[in-house]
Design a protein around this motif. Structure first.
Motif, PDB file in Angstrom:
ATOM      1  N   ARG A  45       8.514 -49.587  17.378  1.00  0.00           N
ATOM      2  CA  ARG A  45       7.604 -48.894  18.287  1.00  0.00           C
ATOM      3  C   ARG A  45       6.645 -47.951  17.545  1.00  0.00           C
ATOM      4  NH1 ARG A  45       5.729 -50.208  22.747  1.00  0.00           N
ATOM      5  NH2 ARG A  45       5.488 -48.081  23.497  1.00  0.00           N
ATOM      6  N   ALA A  46       7.162 -47.242  16.554  1.00  0.00           N
ATOM      7  CA  ALA A  46       6.388 -46.196  15.879  1.00  0.00           C
ATOM      8  C   ALA A  46       5.132 -46.773  15.238  1.00  0.00           C
ATOM      9  CB  ALA A  46       7.261 -45.522  14.825  1.00  0.00           C
ATOM     10  N   THR A  47       4.029 -46.043  15.373  1.00  0.00           N
ATOM     11  CA  THR A  47       2.755 -46.528  14.843  1.00  0.00           C
ATOM     12  C   THR A  47       2.369 -45.791  13.562  1.00  0.00           C
ATOM     13  OG1 THR A  47       1.490 -44.890  16.089  1.00  0.00           O
ATOM     14  CG2 THR A  47       1.926 -47.012  17.186  1.00  0.00           C
ATOM     15  N   THR A  48       1.372 -46.339  12.879  1.00  0.00           N
ATOM     16  CA  THR A  48       0.891 -45.749  11.637  1.00  0.00           C
ATOM     17  C   THR A  48       0.372 -44.325  11.869  1.00  0.00           C
ATOM     18  OG1 THR A  48       0.258 -47.962  10.912  1.00  0.00           O
ATOM     19  CG2 THR A  48      -0.705 -46.103   9.703  1.00  0.00           C
ATOM     20  N   ALA A  49      -0.475 -44.152  12.881  1.00  0.00           N
ATOM     21  CA  ALA A  49      -1.044 -42.824  13.143  1.00  0.00           C
ATOM     22  C   ALA A  49       0.014 -41.872  13.677  1.00  0.00           C
ATOM     23  CB  ALA A  49      -2.213 -42.932  14.120  1.00  0.00           C
ATOM     24  N   GLY A  50       0.869 -42.387  14.552  1.00  0.00           N
ATOM     25  CA  GLY A  50       1.924 -41.542  15.109  1.00  0.00           C
ATOM     26  C   GLY A  50       2.874 -41.049  14.032  1.00  0.00           C
ATOM     27  N   ASN A  51       3.173 -41.903  13.072  1.00  0.00           N
ATOM     28  CA  ASN A  51       4.039 -41.504  11.964  1.00  0.00           C
ATOM     29  C   ASN A  51       3.418 -40.332  11.205  1.00  0.00           C
ATOM     30  OD1 ASN A  51       5.435 -41.404   9.443  1.00  0.00           O
ATOM     31  ND2 ASN A  51       6.159 -43.492   9.739  1.00  0.00           N
ATOM     32  N   LEU A  52       2.095 -40.395  10.979  1.00  0.00           N
ATOM     33  CA  LEU A  52       1.410 -39.297  10.272  1.00  0.00           C
ATOM     34  C   LEU A  52       1.460 -37.992  11.057  1.00  0.00           C
ATOM     35  CD1 LEU A  52      -1.866 -41.010   9.026  1.00  0.00           C
ATOM     36  CD2 LEU A  52      -0.062 -40.049   7.584  1.00  0.00           C
ATOM     37  N   LEU A  53       1.544 -38.107  12.398  1.00  0.00           N
ATOM     38  CA  LEU A  53       1.460 -36.919  13.251  1.00  0.00           C
ATOM     39  C   LEU A  53       2.816 -36.437  13.757  1.00  0.00           C
ATOM     40  CD1 LEU A  53      -1.715 -37.856  15.338  1.00  0.00           C
ATOM     41  CD2 LEU A  53      -1.544 -36.256  13.432  1.00  0.00           C
ATOM     42  N   GLN A  54       3.904 -37.064  13.319  1.00  0.00           N
ATOM     43  CA  GLN A  54       5.208 -36.656  13.853  1.00  0.00           C
ATOM     44  C   GLN A  54       5.499 -35.217  13.455  1.00  0.00           C
ATOM     45  OE1 GLN A  54       8.778 -38.462  12.016  1.00  0.00           O
ATOM     46  NE2 GLN A  54       7.386 -39.452  10.582  1.00  0.00           N
ATOM     47  N   ARG A  55       6.225 -34.539  14.340  1.00  0.00           N
ATOM     48  CA  ARG A  55       6.515 -33.116  14.139  1.00  0.00           C
ATOM     49  C   ARG A  55       7.748 -32.947  13.255  1.00  0.00           C
ATOM     50  NH1 ARG A  55       4.124 -30.001  18.211  1.00  0.00           N
ATOM     51  NH2 ARG A  55       4.171 -28.436  16.563  1.00  0.00           N
ATOM     52  N   THR A  56       7.934 -31.742  12.776  1.00  0.00           N
ATOM     53  CA  THR A  56       9.063 -31.457  11.894  1.00  0.00           C
ATOM     54  C   THR A  56      10.393 -31.644  12.617  1.00  0.00           C
ATOM     55  OG1 THR A  56      10.055 -29.818  10.429  1.00  0.00           O
ATOM     56  CG2 THR A  56       9.171 -28.997  12.502  1.00  0.00           C
ATOM     57  N   ARG A  57      11.446 -31.881  11.869  1.00  0.00           N
ATOM     58  CA  ARG A  57      12.795 -31.933  12.448  1.00  0.00           C
ATOM     59  C   ARG A  57      13.578 -30.661  12.147  1.00  0.00           C
ATOM     60  NH1 ARG A  57       9.942 -36.549  13.489  1.00  0.00           N
ATOM     61  NH2 ARG A  57      11.121 -37.894  14.879  1.00  0.00           N
ATOM     62  N   PRO A  83       8.633 -34.665   8.068  1.00  0.00           N
ATOM     63  CA  PRO A  83       9.748 -35.623   7.992  1.00  0.00           C
ATOM     64  C   PRO A  83       9.357 -37.042   7.579  1.00  0.00           C
ATOM     65  CG  PRO A  83       9.056 -35.362  10.257  1.00  0.00           C
ATOM     66  CD  PRO A  83       8.179 -34.456   9.451  1.00  0.00           C
ATOM     67  N   SER A  84       8.073 -37.312   7.432  1.00  0.00           N
ATOM     68  CA  SER A  84       7.636 -38.702   7.227  1.00  0.00           C
ATOM     69  C   SER A  84       7.982 -39.228   5.836  1.00  0.00           C
ATOM     70  CB  SER A  84       6.126 -38.800   7.440  1.00  0.00           C
ATOM     71  OG  SER A  84       5.667 -40.104   7.127  1.00  0.00           O
ATOM     72  N   ASP A  85       8.464 -40.465   5.791  1.00  0.00           N
ATOM     73  CA  ASP A  85       8.583 -41.182   4.517  1.00  0.00           C
ATOM     74  C   ASP A  85       7.258 -41.883   4.210  1.00  0.00           C
ATOM     75  OD1 ASP A  85      11.519 -40.973   3.754  1.00  0.00           O
ATOM     76  OD2 ASP A  85      11.716 -41.762   5.782  1.00  0.00           O
ATOM     77  N   MET A  86       6.698 -42.527   5.232  1.00  0.00           N
ATOM     78  CA  MET A  86       5.455 -43.279   5.061  1.00  0.00           C
ATOM     79  C   MET A  86       4.357 -42.446   4.416  1.00  0.00           C
ATOM     80  SD  MET A  86       2.979 -44.809   8.061  1.00  0.00           S
ATOM     81  CE  MET A  86       2.144 -43.223   8.241  1.00  0.00           C
ATOM     82  N   ALA A  87       4.227 -41.189   4.881  1.00  0.00           N
ATOM     83  CA  ALA A  87       3.137 -40.342   4.395  1.00  0.00           C
ATOM     84  C   ALA A  87       3.296 -40.024   2.905  1.00  0.00           C
ATOM     85  CB  ALA A  87       3.077 -39.047   5.208  1.00  0.00           C
ATOM     86  N   VAL A  88       4.530 -39.984   2.424  1.00  0.00           N
ATOM     87  CA  VAL A  88       4.762 -39.680   0.999  1.00  0.00           C
ATOM     88  C   VAL A  88       4.215 -40.821   0.135  1.00  0.00           C
ATOM     89  CG1 VAL A  88       6.493 -39.083  -0.733  1.00  0.00           C
ATOM     90  CG2 VAL A  88       6.807 -38.343   1.640  1.00  0.00           C
TER      91      VAL A  88
END
Lengths: 316, 211
Positions: free
Chosen positions: A106-118, A162-167
């Motif tokens: 479900r998670a999208t590329t842009a949404g992954n970049l914008l996810q909030r901290t855990r 929290p993103s892995d993708m962004a790293v």
């Protein structure tokens, strides 16, 4: 969950106009983070603009020889794309290290970049949190901070992205393309996209209100051995304590970015220059200004050891 | 001091209060009516296909796909565990992909085709994965089982489609349905009874039968 009105849109122009028209509106795509936070009333949009029909879910070659990834491409599809697997392996690896199979679908590329901290205090509405309620204070500074940030932190916030993708995207020098309500487009280097917490930890990116991410572009492939190593409390489906994205060339030069240590994907160009001298030198450059808490000081040696492991793997 | 009027509850008020208390356990965690932006809950129409059957419903916009399935369509095989995407009990298959039905809104599924555990198989016509779970005792209390089975079925399709995972050694080689791959790919489904080893045996049998 607070009540909200809802509409579906079919073009980026409609999407930004709909959000501009409705104060308190938010875009929703995958929704895996936003709905989670809405259930806890940490996010309370009064209007949702569903952008899933925007047809931004493809991937195409750029004239420069890179790739342009649609904002709505699902994490599963991006990780599985043949060109990503072949030429940008670190991105595939980072995506696959994140979340669960169900969430990646479900998670999208842009949404992954914008996810909030855990950060647990961001989620716990019984505690002060400057990110959730600006000016209320940071519970993490004297609280349980094992999972939290060690570099780029402030007196107001020590949360991590929290993103892995962004790293991986940071190591690849990705660019984020956006459009705003006036139709103006811009391209933001990922290095400048996420902000450090400073005095305003609730402002997490440089996006303007109502600005919509349409794509993420990757420069032409840089080759090298690409590795993503994530250290976490269990073997799967957990956020990183520390993660390392590295691209190492045959001559030992390369790039290195860290996850799990800061408010944004953490890369220092000076550390790249140290990479050929080994993990100790690269880690020292990356963590030169570290301000860990007693709980998370272990992350400093963990970063060095994880880089060492990654370099061994890259040179094998 | 509290005025005597405050204590003068009539019998009807008392019964209304008691009724509200009694009703609460019957609707755990479903979207509760709260004032909307204009003071009222908001309804929106959604049409979707569930287990081959078309449905059109007006729902509160806050209704998740999970709550639509359970509370509106009375398909209670899909379970609500954490309601935050962490446990996988609510896993269903939407347009061929497994997702957490608790983390998507019903109104976001306009035109979608949803398969729940009831659609995979029935007691007299079990899906091979359901039969394998029974044979290998892939559960104890059974609460996570519908999610485990929906997840397993879609997970094997992901392997067939060549989608790599965190434990895939070579990103460019075909993916094999090994035990390591299956365990990694099922990490979004928690079983608090700890039936994992039997779940893996059940999935492995289905893989072997498929050849």
């Amino acid at each position: 969950m607070k009540a909200f009105t809802y509409e579906r849109v079919s073009s980026p122009a409609q999407a930004v106009a709909a959000v501009a028209r409705n104060p308190g509106a938010k875009f929703i795509a995958g929704g895996t983070n936003l709905l989670d936070l809405m259930k806890l009333q940490i996010e309370t949009p009064t209007h949702l603009v569903d952008i899933n029909s925007l047809k931004l879910d493809g991937i195409e070659a750029t004239p420069e020889g890179g790739l342009r990834i649609g904002a709505l491409m699902r994490n599963t599809d991006l990780a599985a794309d043949e060109r990503i697997r072949r030429d940008y392996g670190v991105l595939s690896r980072a995506l696959l290290a994140g979340a669960s199979g169900q969430l990646r679908n479900r998670a999208t590329t842009a949404g992954n970049l914008l996810q909030r901290t855990r950060c647990p205090y961001f989620y716990d509405t019984a505690h002060p949190c400057n990110k959730r309620e600006p000016g209320s204070g940071c519970s993490a500074l004297d609280g349980v901070s094992r999972q939290l940030g060690v570099v780029g932190v402030s007196e107001a916030c020590i949360a991590t992205n929290p993103s892995d993708m962004a790293v991986a995207m940071r190591a690849l020098d990705a660019t984020i393309e956006t459009v705003d309500a006036d139709g103006k487009t811009r391209a933001i280097p990922i290095a400048e996209f996420h902000r450090l917490p400073g005095d305003t930890p609730h402002v997490e990116t440089v996006l303007d209100p109502g600005e919509l991410i349409t794509a993420v572009t990757l420069p032409p492939p840089v080759g090298g051995k690409q590795v993503y190593r994530k250290v976490r409390d269990r073997a799967s489906y957990a956020f990183a304590l520390v993660s390392v994205a590295a691209i190492v060339q045959p001559d030992g030069t390369g790039r290195v970015a860290l996850g799990g240590v800061a408010h944004k994907p953490w890369r220092i160009e000076g550390a790249d220059a140290e990479l050929s001298r080994g993990a100790k030198a690269a880690a020292a450059a990356l963590l030169a200004d570290a301000k860990p808490t007693r709980d998370n000081a272990f992350k400093l040696p963990l970063v060095e050891r994880t880089i060492a492991t990654v370099l061994t793997e890259a040179r094998a | 001091m509290v005025g005597s009027d405050d204590l003068n509850l009539n019998r009807r008020d008392l019964m209304v209060g008691a009724g509200a208390c009694a009703a609460m356990p019957a609707m755990p965690g479903t979207a509760k009516a709260q004032p909307g932006p204009d003071g009222n809950p908001v309804e929106f129409q959604v049409s979707l296909t569930v287990n081959g059957k078309s449905h059109t419903r007006n729902v509160d916009t806050r209704t998740t796909l999970l709550d639509l399935l359970r509370e509106n369509l009375h398909l209670t095989g899909t379970k609500k565990g954490c309601d935050h995407g962490q446990c996988g009990a609510c896993t269903v298959i939407v347009d061929g992909r497994r997702i957490n039905s608790c983390l998507t809104l019903a109104v976001m599924q306009e035109g979608s085709s949803v398969t729940t555990i009831e659609g995979l198989g029935q007691p007299d016509n079990l899906h091979p994965m359901q039969a394998a779970f029974i044979k290998h005792d892939g559960y104890q209390c059974g609460y996570c089982t519908p999610g485990q089975i929906c997840s397993s079925v879609a997970m094997l399709e992901e392997i067939k489609a060549g989608i790599p995972s965190h434990v895939t050694a070579d990103l460019l080689a075909p993916v094999q349905p090994t035990e390591t791959e299956m365990r990694e790919r099922m990490s979004g489904n928690i079983c608090r009874c700890g039936a994992y080893s039997n779940i893996v045996e059940a999935i492995t049998e289905v893989v072997e039968r498929q050849g």
